[in-house]
Design a protein around this motif. Structure first.
Motif, PDB file in Angstrom:
ATOM      1  N   GLU A 172      38.341  27.191  48.444  1.00 32.32           N
ATOM      2  CA  GLU A 172      37.129  26.438  48.755  1.00 32.32           C
ATOM      3  C   GLU A 172      36.873  26.461  50.251  1.00 32.32           C
ATOM      4  O   GLU A 172      37.783  26.337  51.065  1.00 32.32           O
ATOM      5  CB  GLU A 172      37.259  24.992  48.273  1.00 32.32           C
ATOM      6  N   GLY A 173      35.608  26.637  50.593  1.00 33.51           N
ATOM      7  CA  GLY A 173      35.162  26.565  51.979  1.00 33.51           C
ATOM      8  C   GLY A 173      33.842  25.846  52.040  1.00 33.51           C
ATOM      9  O   GLY A 173      33.297  25.418  51.010  1.00 33.51           O
ATOM     10  N   PRO A 174      33.269  25.709  53.217  1.00 35.10           N
ATOM     11  CA  PRO A 174      31.983  25.010  53.349  1.00 35.10           C
ATOM     12  C   PRO A 174      30.870  25.645  52.523  1.00 35.10           C
ATOM     13  O   PRO A 174      29.912  24.953  52.138  1.00 35.10           O
ATOM     14  CB  PRO A 174      31.687  25.104  54.854  1.00 35.10           C
ATOM     15  N   GLU A 175      30.967  26.952  52.228  1.00 34.10           N
ATOM     16  CA  GLU A 175      29.916  27.628  51.481  1.00 34.10           C
ATOM     17  C   GLU A 175      30.216  27.719  49.990  1.00 34.10           C
ATOM     18  O   GLU A 175      29.474  28.343  49.242  1.00 34.10           O
ATOM     19  CB  GLU A 175      29.701  29.030  52.052  1.00 34.10           C
ATOM     20  N   GLY A 176      31.318  27.106  49.537  1.00 39.71           N
ATOM     21  CA  GLY A 176      31.644  27.130  48.121  1.00 39.71           C
ATOM     22  C   GLY A 176      32.967  27.829  47.851  1.00 39.71           C
ATOM     23  O   GLY A 176      33.775  28.045  48.756  1.00 39.71           O
ATOM     24  N   ASN A 177      33.180  28.183  46.582  1.00 41.25           N
ATOM     25  CA  ASN A 177      34.433  28.791  46.153  1.00 41.25           C
ATOM     26  C   ASN A 177      34.358  30.315  46.224  1.00 41.25           C
ATOM     27  O   ASN A 177      33.323  30.908  45.934  1.00 41.25           O
ATOM     28  CB  ASN A 177      34.766  28.381  44.719  1.00 41.25           C
ATOM     29  N   GLN A 178      35.477  30.922  46.590  1.00 41.79           N
ATOM     30  CA  GLN A 178      35.568  32.376  46.615  1.00 41.79           C
ATOM     31  C   GLN A 178      36.834  32.802  45.875  1.00 41.79           C
ATOM     32  O   GLN A 178      37.922  32.294  46.131  1.00 41.79           O
ATOM     33  CB  GLN A 178      35.600  32.907  48.043  1.00 41.79           C
ATOM     34  N   LEU A 179      36.686  33.757  44.969  1.00 39.55           N
ATOM     35  CA  LEU A 179      37.829  34.260  44.226  1.00 39.55           C
ATOM     36  C   LEU A 179      38.797  34.962  45.171  1.00 39.55           C
ATOM     37  O   LEU A 179      38.419  35.859  45.911  1.00 39.55           O
ATOM     38  CB  LEU A 179      37.358  35.229  43.142  1.00 39.55           C
ATOM     39  N   GLU A 180      40.071  34.556  45.115  1.00 39.08           N
ATOM     40  CA  GLU A 180      41.108  35.162  45.955  1.00 39.08           C
ATOM     41  C   GLU A 180      41.989  36.127  45.174  1.00 39.08           C
ATOM     42  O   GLU A 180      42.482  37.105  45.734  1.00 39.08           O
ATOM     43  CB  GLU A 180      41.999  34.068  46.558  1.00 39.08           C
ATOM     44  N   GLY A 181      42.207  35.859  43.898  1.00 39.02           N
ATOM     45  CA  GLY A 181      43.084  36.730  43.132  1.00 39.02           C
ATOM     46  C   GLY A 181      43.617  36.037  41.905  1.00 39.02           C
ATOM     47  O   GLY A 181      43.059  35.048  41.419  1.00 39.02           O
ATOM     48  N   GLU A 182      44.723  36.566  41.397  1.00 44.89           N
ATOM     49  CA  GLU A 182      45.330  36.097  40.163  1.00 44.89           C
ATOM     50  C   GLU A 182      46.808  35.838  40.390  1.00 44.89           C
ATOM     51  O   GLU A 182      47.407  36.380  41.314  1.00 44.89           O
ATOM     52  CB  GLU A 182      45.143  37.139  39.059  1.00 44.89           C
ATOM     53  N   LEU A 183      47.382  35.029  39.518  1.00 48.74           N
ATOM     54  CA  LEU A 183      48.781  34.636  39.665  1.00 48.74           C
ATOM     55  C   LEU A 183      49.653  35.257  38.583  1.00 48.74           C
ATOM     56  O   LEU A 183      49.229  35.389  37.433  1.00 48.74           O
ATOM     57  CB  LEU A 183      48.910  33.116  39.616  1.00 48.74           C
ATOM     58  N   PHE A 184      50.881  35.580  38.973  1.00 42.90           N
ATOM     59  CA  PHE A 184      51.947  36.112  38.108  1.00 42.90           C
ATOM     60  C   PHE A 184      51.438  37.061  37.025  1.00 42.90           C
ATOM     61  O   PHE A 184      51.730  36.906  35.841  1.00 42.90           O
ATOM     62  CB  PHE A 184      52.813  34.989  37.512  1.00 42.90           C
ATOM     63  N   ALA A 185      50.671  38.081  37.458  1.00 36.82           N
ATOM     64  CA  ALA A 185      50.133  39.074  36.526  1.00 36.82           C
ATOM     65  C   ALA A 185      51.264  39.766  35.778  1.00 36.82           C
ATOM     66  O   ALA A 185      52.284  40.136  36.359  1.00 36.82           O
ATOM     67  CB  ALA A 185      49.298  40.109  37.278  1.00 36.82           C
ATOM     68  N   GLY A 186      51.080  39.946  34.491  1.00 31.54           N
ATOM     69  CA  GLY A 186      52.053  40.627  33.649  1.00 31.54           C
ATOM     70  C   GLY A 186      53.125  39.741  33.064  1.00 31.54           C
ATOM     71  O   GLY A 186      53.899  40.191  32.212  1.00 31.54           O
ATOM     72  N   ALA A 187      53.191  38.477  33.462  1.00 30.30           N
ATOM     73  CA  ALA A 187      54.206  37.553  32.934  1.00 30.30           C
ATOM     74  C   ALA A 187      53.707  36.964  31.625  1.00 30.30           C
ATOM     75  O   ALA A 187      53.384  35.779  31.530  1.00 30.30           O
ATOM     76  CB  ALA A 187      54.518  36.457  33.954  1.00 30.30           C
ATOM     77  N   ILE A 188      53.684  37.787  30.577  1.00 31.31           N
ATOM     78  CA  ILE A 188      53.004  37.428  29.329  1.00 31.31           C
ATOM     79  C   ILE A 188      53.926  36.792  28.290  1.00 31.31           C
ATOM     80  O   ILE A 188      53.478  36.487  27.174  1.00 31.31           O
ATOM     81  CB  ILE A 188      52.300  38.652  28.717  1.00 31.31           C
ATOM     82  N   TYR A 189      55.197  36.598  28.635  1.00 29.72           N
ATOM     83  CA  TYR A 189      56.133  35.875  27.778  1.00 29.72           C
ATOM     84  C   TYR A 189      56.872  34.860  28.634  1.00 29.72           C
ATOM     85  O   TYR A 189      57.028  35.049  29.852  1.00 29.72           O
ATOM     86  CB  TYR A 189      57.142  36.830  27.136  1.00 29.72           C
ATOM     87  N   PRO A 190      57.378  33.775  28.025  1.00 30.43           N
ATOM     88  CA  PRO A 190      58.086  32.758  28.830  1.00 30.43           C
ATOM     89  C   PRO A 190      59.248  33.328  29.635  1.00 30.43           C
ATOM     90  O   PRO A 190      59.476  32.904  30.776  1.00 30.43           O
ATOM     91  CB  PRO A 190      58.572  31.760  27.766  1.00 30.43           C
ATOM     92  N   GLN A 191      59.979  34.294  29.068  1.00 35.57           N
ATOM     93  CA  GLN A 191      61.128  34.837  29.788  1.00 35.57           C
ATOM     94  C   GLN A 191      60.711  35.704  30.969  1.00 35.57           C
ATOM     95  O   GLN A 191      61.551  36.055  31.813  1.00 35.57           O
ATOM     96  CB  GLN A 191      62.036  35.636  28.843  1.00 35.57           C
ATOM     97  N   LEU A 192      59.415  36.065  31.030  1.00 36.63           N
ATOM     98  CA  LEU A 192      58.901  36.841  32.162  1.00 36.63           C
ATOM     99  C   LEU A 192      58.326  35.948  33.261  1.00 36.63           C
ATOM    100  O   LEU A 192      57.793  36.458  34.245  1.00 36.63           O
ATOM    101  CB  LEU A 192      57.841  37.828  31.692  1.00 36.63           C
ATOM    102  N   GLU A 193      58.421  34.640  33.082  1.00 33.21           N
ATOM    103  CA  GLU A 193      57.910  33.734  34.115  1.00 33.21           C
ATOM    104  C   GLU A 193      58.475  34.133  35.480  1.00 33.21           C
ATOM    105  O   GLU A 193      59.669  34.400  35.620  1.00 33.21           O
ATOM    106  CB  GLU A 193      58.297  32.295  33.785  1.00 33.21           C
ATOM    107  N   ARG A 194      57.597  34.154  36.464  1.00 28.24           N
ATOM    108  CA  ARG A 194      58.033  34.575  37.801  1.00 28.24           C
ATOM    109  C   ARG A 194      57.250  33.838  38.875  1.00 28.24           C
ATOM    110  O   ARG A 194      56.189  33.255  38.616  1.00 28.24           O
ATOM    111  CB  ARG A 194      57.865  36.077  37.978  1.00 28.24           C
TER     112      ARG A 194
END
Length: 541
Positions: A172-194
């Motif tokens: 968030e900034g004075p001009e609104g929200n800007q997409l920065e990215g994504e989190l823990f891509a590829g961690a699609i099972y609990p054991q892959l949590e990272r």
């Protein structure tokens, strides 16, 4: 050749067309072929005509735009001083988060110089010197391609295209929200949590606090265990980064490669020299059976150097998500059984499978003439935004005055914007780790307690549209220092798959385990999609 199912053909065409319009990184400007103008759905876009001889002072806002095969008709109104100033900023900087839906049309004199303050006229494409488009936000970019492809429900198509993503993070900034990215891509099972460390270059204080938005935009169950903001104050010119192991690094003197070639030996140095939006995807004409791309890089090495930091500015290609989805569709009714099998495998087994399929960005080092060793890999980043990432490289076995590195990945799985190598020593910075003061969801619930520690408490986002605005108190900045932000997070997510029907196709069940099965499949899908594009889309030009 693999046959793309009829209902999936628009998805393949969509991805081809989106790439034709430019890579989907955040808010970057691209040139577009003039012939593509006639294919644009004009409703969600803003068109600006610019005098190419005076690009920062003479411009017109277009309305009632109607596209023809070789021309456009519109009302031209001289831009106001405020709009002129804003567009001039875009022209100079090439980026602006507030103008991601703008199409800039540069018109040659004397045509444009004859325009008055207001007129309705027909502009031949032949009079246009260039057209620049921005990375529209995800919905508008895909909407632009919808106008060309057509015939598919938007929600279903997006679900197919972005099959393997993860929580989105907005600053968030004075001009609104800007997409920065994504989190823990590829961690699609609990054991892959990272854990993940995401730089937030767009974050700015609002009312003496920093705010980010973490959102579920996809058909996934998302589980965030930890979310904290790292505030790093250092001397100007220093770039602080974390690698995937949580080791802190500073980038102070990053060197560009002196050479760069693709798997076919072609010179691609201009594609990876700077963060300019000109990206390296690989040799898409690559006919090699394994379906693997290799980017070979040479760097000058200081004589005493024994370690270096490899820095990439990159992201995954949307094509990877599509191919992953299509590959699972090939399993038919057995798909769910295969997914359950992988859900029971250990994290090491799942990661080894992903490496065999060339999904991460592997790093190889030439230790002696012709001898290459795999030294590490970059984790998946996701397709929505570029991320700057770093890995430490041991050079103790390199005895020459240059360093040869090779980045390897599956066919069309990555987009690489810049690669550099930094031989400087890491330096200390002022480091503050901030806990969330509050995290308010769309229903008004405060979930900050669940985000403050790496424990068994999670902020769960099971539904599309679930989001939380997370706030952190802004500490004072010492004079003369530059401030950087890195979001430290940990979690995992689960993709909600639609049940498939039918028995396995040409790709038998055993192909799921074979090395390079996914890259080979990707190349075959690409070849067929290009044929479809040629037959079904280019005929519209």
């Amino acid at each position: 050749m693999k046959t793309i199912r009829y209902f999936q053909r628009p998805v393949a065409l969509l991805l081809l067309l989106v790439m034709a319009f430019g890579t989907l990184n955040c808010y970057s400007r691209r040139q577009m072929r003039t012939s593509r103008l006639s294919q644009i759905n004009t409703k969600p876009l803003t068109f600006i005509a610019i005098d190419s001889s005076a690009p920062t002072t003479r411009m017109w806002a277009l309305s009632n735009v109607k596209m023809e095969a070789t021309a456009l008709t519109a009302r031209f109104d001289r831009a106001s001083p405020a709009l002129t100033k804003e567009i001039a900023t875009i022209h100079k900087n090439g980026q602006n988060a507030r103008h991601t839906d703008h199409v800039l049309i540069y018109v040659n004199p004397p045509t444009i110089t004859a325009y008055g303050d207001t007129l309705t006229t027909r502009l031949d494409f032949a009079k246009i010197s260039k057209v620049e488009v921005f990375k529209f936000d995800g919905g508008k970019t895909i909407g632009l391609a919808f106008a060309i492809v057509g015939g598919v429900a938007a929600v279903g198509l997006i679900a197919l295209v972005i099959a393997c993503s993860c929580p989105y993070v907005y600053s968030e900034g004075p001009e609104g929200n800007q997409l920065e990215g994504e989190l823990f891509a590829g961690a699609i099972y609990p054991q892959l949590e990272r854990a993940d460390w995401l730089p937030l270059p767009a974050l700015q204080p609002v009312d003496n606090q920093y705010n980010i938005l973490i959102a579920n935009r996809l058909f996934e169950n998302q589980h965030t265990n930890l979310l904290e903001l790292e505030v790093l104050d250092c001397q100007p010119g220093i770039q602080p980064l974390y690698d995937k192991y949580g080791r802190f690094h500073t980038i102070a003197d990053a060197l560009q490669p002196v050479s760069a070639t693709n798997i076919s030996g072609q010179n691609v140095l201009s594609e990876i020299q700077s963060q300019d939006g000109v990206v390296f995807r690989g040799d898409l004409e690559n006919e090699q059976a394994e379906g693997v791309e290799r980017l070979t890089l040479t760097f000058a090495k200081p004589a005493a150097a024994r370690n270096a930091k490899l820095v990439v500015h990159a992201k995954n290609n949307f094509w990877l998500d599509y191919v992953y989805y299509q590959f699972q569709e090939e399993l038919g009714v057995y798909g769910e059984k295969i997914r359950q099998k992988f859900a029971k495998k250990s994290a090491a087994q799942n990661l080894a499978w992903a490496e065999r399929q060339k999904m991460p960005l592997a790093v190889w080092l030439e230790t002696s003439a012709g001898k290459w060793e795999k030294v590490d890999y970059f984790n998946l980043i996701g397709p929505m935004a570029f991320k700057k990432d770093v890995l430490s490289i041991d050079l103790s076995q390199v005895q020459t005055d240059f360093v040869c590195l090779r980045l390897e990945y599956g066919f069309n799985f990555w987009e690489i914007d810049e690669v550099s190598l930094d031989f400087s020593d890491d330096v200390p910075v002022l480091h503050q780790k901030l806990e969330a003061t509050k995290a308010i969801t769309q229903t008004g619930e405060d979930v900050s307690t669940a985000l403050r520690s790496d424990d068994q408490q999670y902020y769960d986002q099971p539904n599309v549209g679930d989001e939380a605005r997370v706030s952190f108190a802004a500490p004072p900045l010492q004079p003369g220092l530059a401030r950087h932000f890195i979001l430290h997070a940990k979690g995992h997510y689960e993709i909600r798959h639609q049940p498939a029907t039918g028995r396995p196709g040409l790709f038998k069940l055993k192909a799921w385990e074979q090395e390079n099965a996914l890259p080979r499949f990707s190349r075959e899908c690409w070849q067929e999609a290009r044929e479809l594009s040629s037959n079904e889309v280019m005929s519209q030009n």
